[in-house]
Scaffold this motif. Structure first.
Motif, PDB file in Angstrom:
ATOM      1  N   VAL A  20       0.816  -1.222   0.000  1.00  0.00           N
ATOM      2  CA  VAL A  20       0.000   0.000   0.000  1.00  0.00           C
ATOM      3  C   VAL A  20       0.845   1.267   0.000  1.00  0.00           C
ATOM      4  O   VAL A  20       0.315   2.367  -0.007  1.00  0.00           O
ATOM      5  N   ARG A  21       2.168   1.106   0.038  1.00  0.00           N
ATOM      6  CA  ARG A  21       3.131   2.204  -0.036  1.00  0.00           C
ATOM      7  C   ARG A  21       3.077   3.119   1.190  1.00  0.00           C
ATOM      8  O   ARG A  21       3.057   4.338   1.096  1.00  0.00           O
ATOM      9  N   LEU A  22       3.065   2.457   2.367  1.00  0.00           N
ATOM     10  CA  LEU A  22       3.141   3.145   3.656  1.00  0.00           C
ATOM     11  C   LEU A  22       4.243   2.484   4.475  1.00  0.00           C
ATOM     12  O   LEU A  22       4.791   1.471   4.075  1.00  0.00           O
ATOM     13  N   GLN A  94       3.251  13.079   6.758  1.00  0.00           N
ATOM     14  CA  GLN A  94       4.357  14.040   6.722  1.00  0.00           C
ATOM     15  C   GLN A  94       5.229  13.948   7.971  1.00  0.00           C
ATOM     16  O   GLN A  94       6.431  14.189   7.902  1.00  0.00           O
ATOM     17  N   ALA A  95       4.655  13.592   9.114  1.00  0.00           N
ATOM     18  CA  ALA A  95       5.410  13.498  10.360  1.00  0.00           C
ATOM     19  C   ALA A  95       6.110  12.148  10.528  1.00  0.00           C
ATOM     20  O   ALA A  95       6.913  11.984  11.439  1.00  0.00           O
ATOM     21  N   SER A  96       5.820  11.213   9.639  1.00  0.00           N
ATOM     22  CA  SER A  96       6.375   9.866   9.769  1.00  0.00           C
ATOM     23  C   SER A  96       7.786   9.774   9.198  1.00  0.00           C
ATOM     24  O   SER A  96       8.300  10.720   8.602  1.00  0.00           O
ATOM     25  N   ALA A  97       8.357   8.593   9.339  1.00  0.00           N
ATOM     26  CA  ALA A  97       9.691   8.316   8.796  1.00  0.00           C
ATOM     27  C   ALA A  97       9.604   7.778   7.363  1.00  0.00           C
ATOM     28  O   ALA A  97      10.582   7.252   6.843  1.00  0.00           O
ATOM     29  N   LEU A  98       8.469   7.935   6.738  1.00  0.00           N
ATOM     30  CA  LEU A  98       8.271   7.480   5.360  1.00  0.00           C
ATOM     31  C   LEU A  98       9.233   8.203   4.426  1.00  0.00           C
ATOM     32  O   LEU A  98       9.572   9.369   4.661  1.00  0.00           O
ATOM     33  N   ALA A  99       9.676   7.529   3.389  1.00  0.00           N
ATOM     34  CA  ALA A  99      10.609   8.125   2.428  1.00  0.00           C
ATOM     35  C   ALA A  99      10.007   9.380   1.810  1.00  0.00           C
ATOM     36  O   ALA A  99       8.785   9.444   1.582  1.00  0.00           O
ATOM     37  N   PRO A 100      10.831  10.392   1.526  1.00  0.00           N
ATOM     38  CA  PRO A 100      10.326  11.649   0.968  1.00  0.00           C
ATOM     39  C   PRO A 100       9.522  11.470  -0.320  1.00  0.00           C
ATOM     40  O   PRO A 100       8.511  12.157  -0.508  1.00  0.00           O
ATOM     41  N   ASP A 101       9.922  10.547  -1.188  1.00  0.00           N
ATOM     42  CA  ASP A 101       9.168  10.341  -2.426  1.00  0.00           C
ATOM     43  C   ASP A 101       7.775   9.793  -2.141  1.00  0.00           C
ATOM     44  O   ASP A 101       6.802  10.150  -2.819  1.00  0.00           O
ATOM     45  N   LEU A 102       7.636   8.954  -1.111  1.00  0.00           N
ATOM     46  CA  LEU A 102       6.313   8.438  -0.759  1.00  0.00           C
ATOM     47  C   LEU A 102       5.469   9.514  -0.078  1.00  0.00           C
ATOM     48  O   LEU A 102       4.250   9.564  -0.279  1.00  0.00           O
ATOM     49  N   LYS A 103       6.101  10.389   0.688  1.00  0.00           N
ATOM     50  CA  LYS A 103       5.365  11.512   1.281  1.00  0.00           C
ATOM     51  C   LYS A 103       4.804  12.404   0.178  1.00  0.00           C
ATOM     52  O   LYS A 103       3.643  12.830   0.248  1.00  0.00           O
ATOM     53  N   ARG A 104       5.620  12.658  -0.848  1.00  0.00           N
ATOM     54  CA  ARG A 104       5.146  13.477  -1.985  1.00  0.00           C
ATOM     55  C   ARG A 104       4.022  12.765  -2.725  1.00  0.00           C
ATOM     56  O   ARG A 104       3.045  13.390  -3.139  1.00  0.00           O
ATOM     57  N   GLU A 105       4.149  11.452  -2.889  1.00  0.00           N
ATOM     58  CA  GLU A 105       3.104  10.681  -3.567  1.00  0.00           C
ATOM     59  C   GLU A 105       1.771  10.808  -2.829  1.00  0.00           C
ATOM     60  O   GLU A 105       0.731  11.049  -3.448  1.00  0.00           O
ATOM     61  N   TRP A 106       1.793  10.650  -1.494  1.00  0.00           N
ATOM     62  CA  TRP A 106       0.553  10.754  -0.731  1.00  0.00           C
ATOM     63  C   TRP A 106      -0.014  12.171  -0.744  1.00  0.00           C
ATOM     64  O   TRP A 106      -1.228  12.362  -0.785  1.00  0.00           O
TER      65      TRP A 106
END
Length: 119
Positions: A20-22, A94-106
């Motif tokens: 799910v890309r999280l 945005q506050a998570s440790a998710l990769a920047p590209d996935l943050k932009r995707e969401w």
């Protein structure tokens, strides 16, 4: 499948997170109902439903907390557990440790869906 052949929980959680890309952290927050269900992306609901092979309505109902800590249920405490303030989905991303590209995707998904309450 025999119980000793089942993969550990962290294996399937990681697989679901990747599908799910999280991050597993965000999945745990969704499972704990600490994210405002009204702000969760429809795309995420569809992705979860597909990965779990269930109807999107079932995922949406679960994420909304339907059936969780309902009034009239029996608790050992004097009252039902208090529901804390739930963080908006995009803010949690945005506050998570998710990769920047996935943050932009969401963020792009939220903008495309017009989910203004997610920001």
């Amino acid at each position: 499948m025999d119980w000793w052949r089942r993969p550990p929980a962290w294996v399937w959680r990681r697989a679901l997170a990747e599908a799910v890309r999280l991050s597993t952290e965000l999945l745990a927050r969704l499972e704990a109902h600490s994210i405002d269900a009204a702000t969760i992306s429809r795309t995420l609901v569809r992705r979860l439903a597909s990965a779990l092979k269930v109807a999107p309505e079932a995922v949406a109902a679960y994420l909304s907390g339907a059936g969780v800590a309902e009034a009239g249920a029996f608790y050992y405490a004097d009252q039902a557990p208090a529901q804390g303030v739930r963080q908006p989905f995009l803010e949690a991303v945005q506050a998570s440790a998710l990769a920047p590209d996935l943050k932009r995707e969401w963020a792009a998904i939220a903008a495309a869906e017009g989910n203004e309450s997610a920001s």
